[in-house]
Design a protein around this motif. Structure first.
Motif, PDB file in Angstrom:
ATOM      1  N   GLY A 184      -1.471  -6.715   3.380  1.00  0.00           N
ATOM      2  CA  GLY A 184      -2.807  -7.149   4.335  1.00  0.00           C
ATOM      3  C   GLY A 184      -3.488  -6.100   4.393  1.00  0.00           C
ATOM      4  O   GLY A 184      -3.926  -5.280   3.587  1.00  0.00           O
ATOM      5  N   GLY A 185      -4.676  -6.218   5.562  1.00  0.00           N
ATOM      6  CA  GLY A 185      -5.543  -5.339   5.596  1.00  0.00           C
ATOM      7  C   GLY A 185      -6.656  -5.867   4.912  1.00  0.00           C
ATOM      8  O   GLY A 185      -6.745  -7.000   4.543  1.00  0.00           O
ATOM      9  N   SER A 186      -7.877  -4.956   4.537  1.00  0.00           N
ATOM     10  CA  SER A 186      -9.058  -5.617   4.095  1.00  0.00           C
ATOM     11  C   SER A 186      -8.938  -5.190   2.675  1.00  0.00           C
ATOM     12  O   SER A 186      -9.725  -6.128   2.053  1.00  0.00           O
ATOM     13  CB  SER A 186     -10.246  -4.966   4.848  1.00  0.00           C
ATOM     14  OG  SER A 186     -10.019  -3.451   4.859  1.00  0.00           O
ATOM     15  N   THR A 187      -8.547  -4.171   2.195  1.00  0.00           N
ATOM     16  CA  THR A 187      -8.794  -3.945   0.546  1.00  0.00           C
ATOM     17  C   THR A 187      -8.301  -4.843  -0.450  1.00  0.00           C
ATOM     18  O   THR A 187      -9.110  -5.314  -1.503  1.00  0.00           O
ATOM     19  CB  THR A 187      -8.024  -2.665   0.243  1.00  0.00           C
ATOM     20  OG1 THR A 187      -8.181  -1.698   1.305  1.00  0.00           O
ATOM     21  CG2 THR A 187      -8.422  -1.905  -0.951  1.00  0.00           C
ATOM     22  N   ASP A 189       3.739  -7.388   5.280  1.00  0.00           N
ATOM     23  CA  ASP A 189       3.799  -7.037   6.793  1.00  0.00           C
ATOM     24  C   ASP A 189       2.934  -8.167   7.416  1.00  0.00           C
ATOM     25  O   ASP A 189       2.137  -8.718   6.833  1.00  0.00           O
ATOM     26  CB  ASP A 189       3.251  -5.552   7.109  1.00  0.00           C
ATOM     27  CG  ASP A 189       2.069  -5.241   7.023  1.00  0.00           C
ATOM     28  OD1 ASP A 189       1.403  -5.746   5.915  1.00  0.00           O
ATOM     29  OD2 ASP A 189       1.418  -4.602   7.694  1.00  0.00           O
ATOM     30  N   ARG A 191       0.861  -9.048  11.496  1.00  0.00           N
ATOM     31  CA  ARG A 191       0.525  -8.717  12.848  1.00  0.00           C
ATOM     32  C   ARG A 191       0.852  -9.851  13.652  1.00  0.00           C
ATOM     33  O   ARG A 191       0.536 -11.206  13.068  1.00  0.00           O
ATOM     34  CB  ARG A 191      -1.012  -8.589  12.797  1.00  0.00           C
ATOM     35  CG  ARG A 191      -1.392  -7.330  12.252  1.00  0.00           C
ATOM     36  CD  ARG A 191      -2.183  -7.704  10.915  1.00  0.00           C
ATOM     37  NE  ARG A 191      -2.791  -6.367  10.032  1.00  0.00           N
ATOM     38  CZ  ARG A 191      -3.781  -6.177  10.164  1.00  0.00           C
ATOM     39  NH1 ARG A 191      -4.787  -6.962  10.708  1.00  0.00           N
ATOM     40  NH2 ARG A 191      -4.302  -5.076   9.606  1.00  0.00           N
ATOM     41  N   ASN A 225      -2.822 -11.484   8.802  1.00  0.00           N
ATOM     42  CA  ASN A 225      -2.705 -11.244   7.436  1.00  0.00           C
ATOM     43  C   ASN A 225      -2.708 -12.399   6.535  1.00  0.00           C
ATOM     44  O   ASN A 225      -3.267 -12.655   5.566  1.00  0.00           O
ATOM     45  CB  ASN A 225      -1.642 -10.169   7.139  1.00  0.00           C
ATOM     46  CG  ASN A 225      -1.687  -8.643   7.275  1.00  0.00           C
ATOM     47  OD1 ASN A 225      -3.322  -8.365   7.467  1.00  0.00           O
ATOM     48  ND2 ASN A 225      -0.839  -7.856   7.385  1.00  0.00           N
ATOM     49  N   GLY A 275      -1.028  -1.548   0.379  1.00  0.00           N
ATOM     50  CA  GLY A 275      -2.176  -0.830   0.653  1.00  0.00           C
ATOM     51  C   GLY A 275      -1.704   0.516   1.347  1.00  0.00           C
ATOM     52  O   GLY A 275      -0.497   0.682   1.458  1.00  0.00           O
ATOM     53  N   LEU A 276      -2.517   1.369   1.634  1.00  0.00           N
ATOM     54  CA  LEU A 276      -2.582   2.772   2.179  1.00  0.00           C
ATOM     55  C   LEU A 276      -3.480   2.803   3.166  1.00  0.00           C
ATOM     56  O   LEU A 276      -4.479   2.750   3.165  1.00  0.00           O
ATOM     57  CB  LEU A 276      -2.780   3.842   0.957  1.00  0.00           C
ATOM     58  CG  LEU A 276      -2.303   5.112   1.482  1.00  0.00           C
ATOM     59  CD1 LEU A 276      -1.052   5.543   1.412  1.00  0.00           C
ATOM     60  CD2 LEU A 276      -2.846   6.191   0.197  1.00  0.00           C
ATOM     61  N   HIS A 315       0.092   5.618   5.931  1.00  0.00           N
ATOM     62  CA  HIS A 315       1.196   4.351   6.098  1.00  0.00           C
ATOM     63  C   HIS A 315       1.002   3.309   5.072  1.00  0.00           C
ATOM     64  O   HIS A 315       0.067   3.198   4.555  1.00  0.00           O
ATOM     65  CB  HIS A 315       1.119   3.922   7.544  1.00  0.00           C
ATOM     66  CG  HIS A 315      -0.235   2.472   7.854  1.00  0.00           C
ATOM     67  ND1 HIS A 315      -1.328   3.110   8.205  1.00  0.00           N
ATOM     68  CD2 HIS A 315      -0.127   1.239   7.282  1.00  0.00           C
ATOM     69  CE1 HIS A 315      -2.016   1.955   8.116  1.00  0.00           C
ATOM     70  NE2 HIS A 315      -1.418   0.964   7.636  1.00  0.00           N
ATOM     71  N   THR A 316       1.893   2.702   5.057  1.00  0.00           N
ATOM     72  CA  THR A 316       1.953   1.449   4.068  1.00  0.00           C
ATOM     73  C   THR A 316       2.626   0.314   4.724  1.00  0.00           C
ATOM     74  O   THR A 316       3.605   0.580   5.564  1.00  0.00           O
ATOM     75  CB  THR A 316       2.304   1.931   2.839  1.00  0.00           C
ATOM     76  OG1 THR A 316       2.114   0.900   1.702  1.00  0.00           O
ATOM     77  CG2 THR A 316       4.170   2.071   2.608  1.00  0.00           C
ATOM     78  N   ALA A 317       2.206  -1.095   4.263  1.00  0.00           N
ATOM     79  CA  ALA A 317       2.837  -2.126   5.025  1.00  0.00           C
ATOM     80  C   ALA A 317       2.596  -1.964   6.477  1.00  0.00           C
ATOM     81  O   ALA A 317       1.566  -1.160   6.960  1.00  0.00           O
ATOM     82  CB  ALA A 317       4.255  -2.539   4.609  1.00  0.00           C
ATOM     83  N   ARG A 362       4.040  -5.772  15.148  1.00  0.00           N
ATOM     84  CA  ARG A 362       3.995  -6.384  13.628  1.00  0.00           C
ATOM     85  C   ARG A 362       5.389  -6.494  13.268  1.00  0.00           C
ATOM     86  O   ARG A 362       6.557  -6.204  13.938  1.00  0.00           O
ATOM     87  CB  ARG A 362       3.561  -5.201  12.676  1.00  0.00           C
ATOM     88  CG  ARG A 362       2.495  -4.209  13.219  1.00  0.00           C
ATOM     89  CD  ARG A 362       1.135  -4.793  12.753  1.00  0.00           C
ATOM     90  NE  ARG A 362      -0.080  -3.908  13.140  1.00  0.00           N
ATOM     91  CZ  ARG A 362      -0.936  -3.264  12.019  1.00  0.00           C
ATOM     92  NH1 ARG A 362      -0.465  -3.466  11.097  1.00  0.00           N
ATOM     93  NH2 ARG A 362      -1.858  -2.444  12.644  1.00  0.00           N
ATOM     94  N   LYS A 409      -9.688   7.644   2.073  1.00  0.00           N
ATOM     95  CA  LYS A 409      -8.119   7.478   1.750  1.00  0.00           C
ATOM     96  C   LYS A 409      -7.656   8.568   0.774  1.00  0.00           C
ATOM     97  O   LYS A 409      -6.469   8.489   0.330  1.00  0.00           O
ATOM     98  CB  LYS A 409      -7.694   6.081   0.941  1.00  0.00           C
ATOM     99  CG  LYS A 409      -8.191   4.945   1.803  1.00  0.00           C
ATOM    100  CD  LYS A 409      -7.271   4.577   2.869  1.00  0.00           C
ATOM    101  CE  LYS A 409      -7.606   3.182   3.749  1.00  0.00           C
ATOM    102  NZ  LYS A 409      -7.422   1.960   3.080  1.00  0.00           N
TER     103      LYS A 409
END
Ligand code: 6PG
Length: 232
Positions: free
Chosen positions: A34-37, A61, A63, A73, A129-130, A135-137, A167, A190
């Motif tokens: 998830g996230g934006s990357t 993962d 939210r 996500n 992602g990182l 953190h990841t996931a 989450r 990062k």
């Protein structure tokens, strides 16, 4: 696992899109990050004419917000990867029940995994992602989900960073049995986390340093900025 395949490339999203397309076309089970990357990687993957209909996509993962919330996500995955595809070429997507609390949602998602893949689920590809805190996931530094040794999916009542919503997350026992694990990381913010997780002396306190697929491959796809601290 022998060693980490670190790839420093001009267009990390394109590299990851192509890895995703390969597994999706082969009908694999994929955990999406998830996230934006990853958004651009997903858009590139959906831009071709490949058929993903035999594949199944899980959320590594999620939210616990409604599926149409901008922090979801699944919403990002739908907008970038699923909706752009014609219906007949879309993968099967496994949503998290975000109406439940973190532990119940995690248990329900784990049941879905077990029903689909059996009691020893092995994913074909896990995309990760990182975060700047490594953190990841949704495996955040110092949180109980890091210690999980039995469950494949854990509830995370308190996130370690924004968005501060509960989450659910895949755990190391699931991630580390995957056939392929691929990190996509870009940007100078990062770089320190990349060094801590994948540098010559991994930092125990960095959650991503514990991603070590025992019988699979680990690939880290970076742009120059994210790789800056690896080269010092
Ligand atoms: C999430 C994630 C998370 C993400 C990293 C990087 O739901 O928050 O899956 O692990 O991959 O935080 O996020 P960005 O790509 O937004 O920097």
């Amino acid at each position: 696992m022998s060693e980490i395949d670190v790839r420093i490339v001009d267009d990390p999203a394109a590299e990851v899109a192509s890895l995703l397309v390969d597994v999706a076309c082969a009908g694999g089970h994929v955990a999406l990050s998830g996230g934006s990357t990853p958004k651009r990687a997903y858009q590139l993957a959906a831009a071709g004419d490949e058929d993903f209909s035999a594949s199944t996509m899980w959320l590594g993962d999620e939210r616990l917000v409604p599926h149409d919330d901008s922090r979801s996500n699944l919403a990002m995955v739908r907008a970038s990867l699923i909706d752009p595809l014609p219906e007949e070429r879309r993968p099967h997507v496994m949503p998290v029940d975000t109406s439940l609390g973190p532990d119940a949602a995690a248990a329900a998602y784990e049941s879905m995994l077990r029903e689909t893949l059996g009691n020893h689920p092995r994913l074909d590809l896990v995309l990760l992602g990182l975060g700047p805190d490594a953190h990841t996931a949704s495996l955040f530094p110092g949180k109980p989900a890091l210690q999980e040794t039995q469950r494949f999916v854990a509830g995370v009542p308190e996130a370690g960073m924004e968005p501060q919503v509960p989450r659910v997350t895949f755990t190391f026992p699931l991630i580390n049995t995957a056939r392929e694990v691929v990190f996509l990381v870009s940007g100078a913010d990062k770089a320190d986390a990349v060094r801590r997780a994948f540098g010559p002396e991994p930092d125990e306190a960095a959650p991503a340093a514990h991603v070590l697929p025992g019988a699979g491959t680990l690939t880290v796809v970076l742009d120059e900025a994210a790789a800056a601290e690896l080269r010092r």
